[in-house]
Design a protein around this motif. Sequence first.
Motif, PDB file in Angstrom:
ATOM      1  N   LEU A 120      -1.338 -54.367-104.383  1.00 61.68           N
ATOM      2  CA  LEU A 120      -0.082 -55.035-104.056  1.00 61.68           C
ATOM      3  C   LEU A 120       1.110 -54.190-104.498  1.00 61.68           C
ATOM      4  CD1 LEU A 120       1.234 -57.617-102.916  1.00 61.68           C
ATOM      5  CD2 LEU A 120       1.162 -58.566-105.237  1.00 61.68           C
ATOM      6  N   ARG A 121       1.012 -53.627-105.682  1.00 67.10           N
ATOM      7  CA  ARG A 121       2.105 -52.788-106.180  1.00 67.10           C
ATOM      8  C   ARG A 121       2.260 -51.509-105.361  1.00 67.10           C
ATOM      9  NH1 ARG A 121       3.981 -54.252-111.196  1.00 67.10           N
ATOM     10  NH2 ARG A 121       2.776 -55.819-112.341  1.00 67.10           N
ATOM     11  N   GLY A 128       9.329 -48.127-105.130  1.00 66.89           N
ATOM     12  CA  GLY A 128      10.547 -47.988-105.908  1.00 66.89           C
ATOM     13  C   GLY A 128      11.328 -49.266-106.090  1.00 66.89           C
ATOM     14  N   LYS A 129      10.717 -50.407-105.711  1.00 71.89           N
ATOM     15  CA  LYS A 129      11.425 -51.690-105.806  1.00 71.89           C
ATOM     16  C   LYS A 129      10.602 -52.692-106.612  1.00 71.89           C
ATOM     17  CE  LYS A 129      13.579 -50.982-101.293  1.00 71.89           C
ATOM     18  NZ  LYS A 129      13.727 -51.484 -99.910  1.00 71.89           N
ATOM     19  N   GLU A 130      11.289 -53.604-107.258  1.00 66.94           N
ATOM     20  CA  GLU A 130      10.611 -54.649-108.019  1.00 66.94           C
ATOM     21  C   GLU A 130      10.092 -55.711-107.065  1.00 66.94           C
ATOM     22  OE1 GLU A 130      11.400 -57.392-112.021  1.00 66.94           O
ATOM     23  OE2 GLU A 130      13.056 -56.344-111.023  1.00 66.94           O
ATOM     24  N   ILE A 131       8.870 -56.166-107.309  1.00 66.89           N
ATOM     25  CA  ILE A 131       8.246 -57.185-106.467  1.00 66.89           C
ATOM     26  C   ILE A 131       8.434 -58.551-107.115  1.00 66.89           C
ATOM     27  CG2 ILE A 131       6.070 -58.015-105.488  1.00 66.89           C
ATOM     28  CD1 ILE A 131       5.107 -55.136-105.409  1.00 66.89           C
ATOM     29  N   ARG A 146      -3.921 -65.343-101.819  1.00 69.17           N
ATOM     30  CA  ARG A 146      -2.768 -65.657-100.966  1.00 69.17           C
ATOM     31  C   ARG A 146      -1.523 -65.803-101.829  1.00 69.17           C
ATOM     32  NH1 ARG A 146      -4.076 -67.287 -95.732  1.00 69.17           N
ATOM     33  NH2 ARG A 146      -6.321 -67.517 -95.380  1.00 69.17           N
ATOM     34  N   THR A 147      -0.448 -65.203-101.370  1.00 69.16           N
ATOM     35  CA  THR A 147       0.805 -65.310-102.102  1.00 69.16           C
ATOM     36  C   THR A 147       1.973 -65.118-101.152  1.00 69.16           C
ATOM     37  OG1 THR A 147       2.004 -64.556-104.069  1.00 69.16           O
ATOM     38  CG2 THR A 147       1.003 -62.859-102.692  1.00 69.16           C
ATOM     39  N   MET A 148       3.172 -65.375-101.665  1.00 68.66           N
ATOM     40  CA  MET A 148       4.399 -65.141-100.912  1.00 68.66           C
ATOM     41  C   MET A 148       5.305 -64.252-101.744  1.00 68.66           C
ATOM     42  SD  MET A 148       5.231 -68.848 -99.130  1.00 68.66           S
ATOM     43  CE  MET A 148       4.867 -69.823-100.589  1.00 68.66           C
ATOM     44  N   LEU A 149       5.964 -63.298-101.080  1.00 66.12           N
ATOM     45  CA  LEU A 149       6.838 -62.354-101.762  1.00 66.12           C
ATOM     46  C   LEU A 149       8.236 -62.395-101.152  1.00 66.12           C
ATOM     47  CD1 LEU A 149       4.526 -59.189-101.931  1.00 66.12           C
ATOM     48  CD2 LEU A 149       4.691 -61.074-103.585  1.00 66.12           C
ATOM     49  N   GLN A 150       9.198 -62.157-102.007  1.00 68.39           N
ATOM     50  CA  GLN A 150      10.559 -62.021-101.513  1.00 68.39           C
ATOM     51  C   GLN A 150      10.664 -60.730-100.691  1.00 68.39           C
ATOM     52  OE1 GLN A 150      13.729 -61.189-104.405  1.00 68.39           O
ATOM     53  NE2 GLN A 150      14.963 -62.804-103.456  1.00 68.39           N
ATOM     54  N   HIS A 151      11.323 -60.822 -99.556  1.00 64.70           N
ATOM     55  CA  HIS A 151      11.458 -59.671 -98.665  1.00 64.70           C
ATOM     56  C   HIS A 151      12.088 -58.491 -99.418  1.00 64.70           C
ATOM     57  CE1 HIS A 151      12.845 -57.252 -95.241  1.00 64.70           C
ATOM     58  NE2 HIS A 151      11.911 -57.885 -94.534  1.00 64.70           N
ATOM     59  N   LEU A 189       6.643 -59.708-110.554  1.00 64.65           N
ATOM     60  CA  LEU A 189       5.227 -59.379-110.712  1.00 64.65           C
ATOM     61  C   LEU A 189       4.960 -58.728-112.058  1.00 64.65           C
ATOM     62  CD1 LEU A 189       2.387 -59.220-109.489  1.00 64.65           C
ATOM     63  CD2 LEU A 189       3.038 -57.065-108.402  1.00 64.65           C
ATOM     64  N   ASP A 190       5.989 -58.126-112.650  1.00 66.45           N
ATOM     65  CA  ASP A 190       5.831 -57.501-113.961  1.00 66.45           C
ATOM     66  C   ASP A 190       5.540 -58.521-115.056  1.00 66.45           C
ATOM     67  OD1 ASP A 190       6.330 -55.028-112.826  1.00 66.45           O
ATOM     68  OD2 ASP A 190       8.475 -55.075-113.281  1.00 66.45           O
ATOM     69  N   LYS A 191       5.816 -59.803-114.799  1.00 63.54           N
ATOM     70  CA  LYS A 191       5.585 -60.846-115.797  1.00 63.54           C
ATOM     71  C   LYS A 191       4.273 -61.600-115.550  1.00 63.54           C
ATOM     72  CE  LYS A 191      10.499 -61.606-116.704  1.00 63.54           C
ATOM     73  NZ  LYS A 191      11.603 -62.593-116.740  1.00 63.54           N
ATOM     74  N   ILE A 192       3.551 -61.200-114.501  1.00 60.20           N
ATOM     75  CA  ILE A 192       2.296 -61.867-114.153  1.00 60.20           C
ATOM     76  C   ILE A 192       1.189 -60.821-114.059  1.00 60.20           C
ATOM     77  CG2 ILE A 192       1.054 -63.171-112.382  1.00 60.20           C
ATOM     78  CD1 ILE A 192       3.659 -64.452-111.594  1.00 60.20           C
ATOM     79  N   HIS A 193       0.043 -61.158-114.601  1.00 54.66           N
ATOM     80  CA  HIS A 193      -1.124 -60.287-114.487  1.00 54.66           C
ATOM     81  C   HIS A 193      -2.223 -61.038-113.728  1.00 54.66           C
ATOM     82  CE1 HIS A 193       0.728 -57.494-117.273  1.00 54.66           C
ATOM     83  NE2 HIS A 193       0.935 -58.502-118.119  1.00 54.66           N
ATOM     84  N   PHE A 194      -2.646 -60.483-112.605  1.00 55.57           N
ATOM     85  CA  PHE A 194      -3.677 -61.149-111.810  1.00 55.57           C
ATOM     86  C   PHE A 194      -4.959 -61.353-112.612  1.00 55.57           C
ATOM     87  CE2 PHE A 194      -2.281 -60.125-107.158  1.00 55.57           C
ATOM     88  CZ  PHE A 194      -1.086 -60.776-107.406  1.00 55.57           C
ATOM     89  N   SER A 195      -5.262 -60.429-113.520  1.00 58.87           N
ATOM     90  CA  SER A 195      -6.494 -60.529-114.301  1.00 58.87           C
ATOM     91  C   SER A 195      -6.518 -61.782-115.179  1.00 58.87           C
ATOM     92  CB  SER A 195      -6.672 -59.289-115.178  1.00 58.87           C
ATOM     93  OG  SER A 195      -5.572 -59.127-116.054  1.00 58.87           O
ATOM     94  N   THR A 196      -5.357 -62.377-115.416  1.00 55.97           N
ATOM     95  CA  THR A 196      -5.307 -63.615-116.205  1.00 55.97           C
ATOM     96  C   THR A 196      -6.077 -64.735-115.522  1.00 55.97           C
ATOM     97  OG1 THR A 196      -3.131 -62.990-117.065  1.00 55.97           O
ATOM     98  CG2 THR A 196      -3.766 -65.280-117.318  1.00 55.97           C
ATOM     99  N   ALA A 197      -6.175 -64.680-114.203  1.00 58.07           N
ATOM    100  CA  ALA A 197      -6.918 -65.700-113.456  1.00 58.07           C
ATOM    101  C   ALA A 197      -8.381 -65.735-113.883  1.00 58.07           C
ATOM    102  CB  ALA A 197      -6.815 -65.438-111.958  1.00 58.07           C
ATOM    103  N   ALA A 198      -8.941 -64.576-114.227  1.00 53.77           N
ATOM    104  CA  ALA A 198     -10.328 -64.521-114.692  1.00 53.77           C
ATOM    105  C   ALA A 198     -10.476 -65.231-116.034  1.00 53.77           C
ATOM    106  CB  ALA A 198     -10.781 -63.066-114.804  1.00 53.77           C
ATOM    107  N   LYS A 199      -9.489 -65.055-116.897  1.00 56.91           N
ATOM    108  CA  LYS A 199      -9.505 -65.707-118.207  1.00 56.91           C
ATOM    109  C   LYS A 199      -9.386 -67.219-118.065  1.00 56.91           C
ATOM    110  CE  LYS A 199      -7.088 -65.520-122.676  1.00 56.91           C
ATOM    111  NZ  LYS A 199      -5.971 -64.873-123.424  1.00 56.91           N
ATOM    112  N   VAL A 200      -8.489 -67.654-117.180  1.00 54.54           N
ATOM    113  CA  VAL A 200      -8.306 -69.085-116.940  1.00 54.54           C
ATOM    114  C   VAL A 200      -9.593 -69.699-116.384  1.00 54.54           C
ATOM    115  CG1 VAL A 200      -7.093 -70.779-115.515  1.00 54.54           C
ATOM    116  CG2 VAL A 200      -5.816 -68.942-116.633  1.00 54.54           C
TER     117      VAL A 200
END
Length: 259
Positions: A120-121, A128-131, A146-151, A189-200
């Motif tokens: 995704l990154r 060069g842009k923040e997601i 599935r997710t939604m991103l700001q244009h 996205l810098d404040k979220i880690h997808f791998s956290t879903a595995a921990k949850v």
Amino acid sequence: MMKRFLFACCLLLSCKQVVKTVEETFHPVAEPVKKPVDTPSSSSTSWSSDTSFSITIKTEAITQHIEKRKDSSFSVTIETDAVLPSTIQRRIDSTLSVTTKPRSSSSLGESHLLKAEKALRSLPQYAGKEIFIYSSVHFYGDGSIRTMLQHPENPEYIDNYVYQNGVWSAPRPEQVSIKDRIASRLVSLDKIHFSTAAKVASTYNEKAAGIEGAKPLTSVYISIWDNRVRWYPGTINGSREKWSIEFDVDGGLRRFERE
């Protein structure tokens, strides 16, 4: 008379040996061809049954490792989608020290999620842009996300993205209203880690295992309100009990109590 008889016998035997030597010289007898002996470096061990189940273990890649570690034990772990028939299991055990375990049916594993986040990154439109993630991210047991991103160019636009088979889809426009508070439902996205879903998922299933009638989850998702992240599901439903479960942004267990 006897001496003459013995002399004749010796002469006859000597003649036969000479003839045999001459015959072998001009008509050599081919020696039997020795069958090559399979070496461990190119061998494989296979098992099969009448139930269309088969398994092959190639030993070429591990031979050097075995040679280097003759003084230590060696074991093989096989992940399989099916329970091995007892006859096959016995044959495996008699050949190698093998541990078999079922392959996980869920793709809520850490390595899978890290790969998805990295992909995704790496989307070229965000180079060069923040997601910024909008509203939610859904992680499914089949590996899709599935997710939604700001244009990346117009902050008033929102796009849908789907991750399947290791690839993110092209953006699909999301219809939004002027009443939607887009800015309040965005998180970097810098404040979220997808791998956290595995921990949850792991913590949730651990708690659910101790509740009668509760089923392991098949999906995990993030909801974003007021620029804050909350992980779901938030409840565990058993046949006799209902429990509330809450996680912090890093997937740590914040609250777990019976309702």
